[in-house]
Enzyme design. Structure first.
Site, short mmCIF file in Angstrom:
data_model
loop_
_atom_site.label_atom_id
_atom_site.label_comp_id
_atom_site.label_asym_id
_atom_site.label_seq_id
_atom_site.Cartn_x
_atom_site.Cartn_y
_atom_site.Cartn_z
N TYR A 134 -3.74 -2.21 -1.26
CA TYR A 134 -3.91 -2.70 0.11
C TYR A 134 -5.33 -3.24 0.23
O TYR A 134 -6.29 -2.54 -0.13
CB TYR A 134 -3.70 -1.58 1.12
CG TYR A 134 -2.27 -1.11 1.24
CD1 TYR A 134 -1.46 -1.55 2.29
CD2 TYR A 134 -1.71 -0.22 0.32
CE1 TYR A 134 -0.15 -1.13 2.42
CE2 TYR A 134 -0.39 0.21 0.44
CZ TYR A 134 0.38 -0.25 1.50
OH TYR A 134 1.68 0.17 1.62
N TYR B 95 1.98 8.83 4.25
CA TYR B 95 2.53 7.79 3.38
C TYR B 95 3.76 8.27 2.61
O TYR B 95 4.76 7.55 2.50
CB TYR B 95 1.46 7.30 2.40
CG TYR B 95 1.79 5.97 1.77
CD1 TYR B 95 1.45 4.78 2.41
CD2 TYR B 95 2.42 5.88 0.54
CE1 TYR B 95 1.75 3.55 1.85
CE2 TYR B 95 2.73 4.66 -0.03
CZ TYR B 95 2.38 3.49 0.63
OH TYR B 95 2.70 2.27 0.07
N LYS C 218 7.20 2.10 6.53
CA LYS C 218 7.97 3.10 7.27
C LYS C 218 9.31 2.60 7.80
O LYS C 218 10.13 3.41 8.24
CB LYS C 218 7.15 3.63 8.45
CG LYS C 218 5.95 4.45 8.03
CD LYS C 218 6.38 5.74 7.36
CE LYS C 218 5.25 6.40 6.59
NZ LYS C 218 5.57 6.68 5.22
N PRO D 268 5.03 -3.45 8.81
CA PRO D 268 5.34 -3.01 7.43
C PRO D 268 4.16 -2.36 6.72
O PRO D 268 4.33 -1.86 5.60
CB PRO D 268 5.75 -4.31 6.74
CG PRO D 268 5.06 -5.38 7.50
CD PRO D 268 5.02 -4.92 8.93
N HIS E 75 5.67 6.43 -7.95
CA HIS E 75 4.25 6.15 -7.79
C HIS E 75 3.55 7.37 -7.23
O HIS E 75 3.98 7.94 -6.24
CB HIS E 75 4.05 4.96 -6.86
CG HIS E 75 4.22 3.63 -7.53
ND1 HIS E 75 3.64 2.48 -7.08
CD2 HIS E 75 4.91 3.30 -8.65
CE1 HIS E 75 3.96 1.47 -7.88
NE2 HIS E 75 4.75 1.94 -8.83
#
Length: 393
Positions: free
Chosen positions: A201, A384, A297, A293, A72
């Site tokens: 998100y 990220y 990580k 979550p 991704h």
């Protein structure tokens, strides 16, 4: 029984450490209180940082991941009626993440260990650590009704938050830092096509939501719920209706629904213990730290612990520098606290809290700022995909 490194816990971190050490000729034994099927049944994270992927390559365990994993290059954030894409690859000089479930990672590592012939003991009982302050630590356990003593040079505690490893450290020798959040994630796994190709998100007045996936035909969705909620009260139909309500209309219209394969509620917490080592014992992963979550990580931090411990153990055995192991905790904690900050930040910005009006406006302003400049987007992207591992020299 004797070995060089005793590894307690056959989750992905314990198995990855064992595989890496085995490839460098360092003997190790893995102990696990559960059976293999139970370990594989844990439904956990599926977003792997580029550093984790590289570590799997070093371990020689990427055949299935390369074939079945999905790279991704970005993800979307939705808030205040806006949708913004974070271009991970473009903002980080080419770094990406891999979508590949923890179950698959664990299965691949199990197969590699079985093929190597390195010893693993599942369904062991009464695991206890002894003499960790000495030069000759021991681990005792029961297997098939027989008492066993494992003598070793070092112990890697990869046995999670509730395992015996951290409990073996005298309480006065460590300090714990913790934050518990007033909500959890209700997650649903289904054999349905993901609503989009990248993660989404969502910050919504009804609460946070996340659209994730495990494969092109298996989806993982989450909605924020109060800690008082019970899984039994959430039918599949109720979950899908709530998720639709939190998604923009154009996304909700594409949502494919189906029977749940698994449903659970995960409470959110932040936890760190310092130091992460005591004598010849080294804590790895959830035994030493937990993150919400939101920032993906948890498993990735365990992998960076493995990277550090593996390289320091190699220094001890292969370069005759055992004193290097004293640096384990300080090296790990530098990266851990940065990941804790990022996970806390993502959680604080995207979830619904019982804020006063001023705090609500601050939260909205923070969300708007985080995507308004290239610098802010770059910070999100760098965290990220994973901050670089610290070189062991």
């Amino acid at each position: 029984m004797k070995t060089q490194v005793a590894i307690i816990g056959a989750g992905p971190s314990g198995l990855l450490l064992g595989q890496l050490l085995h490839k460098r000729g360092i003997d190790n034994v893995v102990l696990e209180r559960r059976g293999p099927d139970y370990v594989l049944g844990r439904i956990r994270a599926g977003v792997l940082e580029h550093g984790f992927v590289d570590l799997m390559r070093e371990a020689g365990v990427t055949e299935h991941m390369d074939r079945e994993g999905h790279v991704h290059e970005g993800f979307s954030i939705m808030f205040n009626g806006r949708r913004e894409r974070i271009d991970l690859k473009g903002l980080t000089g080419g770094h990406t993440v891999m979508i590949y479930g923890q179950t698959e990672v664990t299965r691949d590592l199990m197969a590699a260990r079985a093929a190597s012939g390195a010893p693993s003991f599942y369904e062991v009982e009464d695991v206890a650590l002894h003499d960790i302050d000495s030069g000759h630590p021991r681990v005792t356990f029961r297997k098939d009704g027989r008492d066993v003593m494992l003598e070793c040079d070092y112990i890697a505690g990869c046995d999670g938050f509730h395992g015996p490893s951290r409990q073996a450290i005298p309480r006065g020798a460590i300090r714990e830092y913790e934050r518990v959040y007033p909500f959890g994630w209700l997650g649903l796994l289904s054999d349905t096509h993901p609503v989009e190709e990248e993660l989404i998100y969502v910050s919504h007045p009804r609460g946070f939501a996340l659209c994730s996936m495990r494969s092109p035909t298996r989806s993982r969705y989450y909605v924020q719920v109060p800690l008082s909620e019970k899984v039994a009260d959430w039918s599949d139909e109720r979950f899908w209706d709530e998720l639709r309500a939190r998604l923009p209309a154009d996304v909700a219209a594409k949502l494919e629904t189906g029977p749940s394969l698994e449903k659970s509620i995960a409470p959110l917490r932040s936890f760190v213990v310092e130091p992460m080592q005591h004598g010849r014992l080294f804590l790895v992963g959830d035994a030493a730290h937990i993150v919400p979550p939101t920032g993906a990580k948890g498993l990735n931090l365990a992998a960076s612990d493995v990277y550090t411990l593996y390289n320091l153990i190699c220094k001890a055995y292969l370069d005759d520098q055992p004193e290097m192991l004293s640096r384990y905790s300080e090296i790990c904690l530098r990266r851990i606290w940065k990941a804790e900050r990022f996970s806390w930040w993502m959680t604080s910005v995207l979830h619904r809290f019982d804020h006063d009006p001023f705090s609500e406006r601050i939260q909205q302003a923070e969300a708007a700022y985080c995507v308004s400049t290239v610098a802010a987007r770059t910070s999100i992207a760098e965290n990220y995909v994973g901050l670089p591992y610290e070189r062991i020299e």
